[in-house]
Design a protein around this motif. Structure first.
Motif, PDB file in Angstrom:
ATOM      1  N   GLN A   1       0.825  -1.198   0.000  1.00 52.16           N
ATOM      2  CA  GLN A   1       0.000   0.000   0.000  1.00 52.16           C
ATOM      3  C   GLN A   1       0.862   1.251   0.000  1.00 52.16           C
ATOM      4  O   GLN A   1       0.581   2.185  -0.718  1.00 52.16           O
ATOM      5  N   ASN A   2       1.901   1.254   0.767  1.00 49.49           N
ATOM      6  CA  ASN A   2       2.739   2.450   0.854  1.00 49.49           C
ATOM      7  C   ASN A   2       4.213   2.101   0.635  1.00 49.49           C
ATOM      8  O   ASN A   2       5.089   2.639   1.276  1.00 49.49           O
ATOM      9  N   LEU A   3       4.457   1.232  -0.319  1.00 48.82           N
ATOM     10  CA  LEU A   3       5.799   0.752  -0.614  1.00 48.82           C
ATOM     11  C   LEU A   3       6.594   1.796  -1.402  1.00 48.82           C
ATOM     12  O   LEU A   3       6.115   2.328  -2.400  1.00 48.82           O
ATOM     13  N   THR A   4       7.799   2.074  -0.924  1.00 45.19           N
ATOM     14  CA  THR A   4       8.733   2.939  -1.634  1.00 45.19           C
ATOM     15  C   THR A   4      10.026   2.161  -1.841  1.00 45.19           C
ATOM     16  O   THR A   4      10.541   1.556  -0.895  1.00 45.19           O
ATOM     17  N   ILE A   5      10.533   2.174  -3.066  1.00 47.16           N
ATOM     18  CA  ILE A   5      11.753   1.444  -3.413  1.00 47.16           C
ATOM     19  C   ILE A   5      12.811   2.436  -3.899  1.00 47.16           C
ATOM     20  O   ILE A   5      12.520   3.328  -4.690  1.00 47.16           O
TER      21      ILE A   5
END
Length: 157
Positions: free
Chosen positions: A58-62
Motif C-alpha cells: 500500500q505504501n511501498l517505496t523502493i
C-alpha cells in the motif's frame, strides 16, 4: 552501461512503479530466488512472490543504487520502506542483491538482509529482543511461504 546492469535497473525501476509483469519478464524460466524471509523459491513461486508483494503493498517505496554487472554476475543495493501488514509498523529494509544471468535474463537472485533488524522493525520489541532466535525467523518464513502458496492458489498459478 553493461546489458546486465540495464536488466537490474529495469527490474528495480519496474518495482518502483509496481509493474510486476515487467519484473518477472526479466527472470529466466528456471529462476531461483532466495532471501531470509521466503527462503529458497524456484520458478513460479519466485514469480508469484513479487506479484503478491506488489499487489499487497500500500505504501511501498523502493530505492536502488550501486548497480554492477558483467556478462554472468551482478549486484545492487536496494531499500524498501513500507508498513508491515500484520503490525502496521514501519519497515526500512536495506538489502544487498546478487544476480547470476543466463540467456539475457536473471537466473539466480539472492537478497541479503538482517532478519534480526527486520524483525525488530516489523514486530517491535519482541522482534528486536527475540530476532536472534532461529525459531522466530523460521516462524516468519513459514508464514510467508504459506501466504505465498495461498496467493498462488487464489490466482491459479
Amino acid at each position: 552501461m553493461h546489458a546486465n546492469e540495464q536488466i537490474i535497473q529495469k527490474f528495480y525501476t519496474a518495482f518502483q512503479n509496481k509493474d510486476g509483469q515487467t519484473m518477472v519478464s526479466l527472470y529466466h524460466p528456471e529462476i531461483e530466488f532466495q532471501d531470509p524471509a521466503f527462503g529458497h523459491l524456484k520458478g513460479k513461486e519466485a514469480v508469484a512472490m513479487w506479484l503478491m508483494l506488489i499487489e499487497k503493498s500500500q505504501n511501498l517505496t523502493i530505492r536502488f543504487s550501486n548497480i554492477k554487472a558483467d556478462d554472468t554476475k551482478g549486484s545492487a543495493d536496494w531499500e524498501a520502506d513500507y508498513s508491515f501488514s500484520k503490525t502496521g509498523r514501519t519497515v526500512q529494509n536495506k538489502i544487498h542483491a546478487n544476480f547470476t544471468f543466463k540467456d539475457g535474463k536473471i537466473l539466480i537472485h539472492k537478497d541479503h538482509f538482517s532478519m534480526w533488524k527486520w524483525l525488530g522493525m516489523a514486530m517491535g520489541p519482541i522482534g528486536y529482543f527475540l530476532g536472534w532466535w532461529p525459531a522466530l525467523g523460521n516462524k516468519v518464513k513459514k508464514e510467508a511461504v504459506t501466504g505465498l502458496q495461498l496467493y498462488m492458489k487464489r490466482k491459479r498459478m
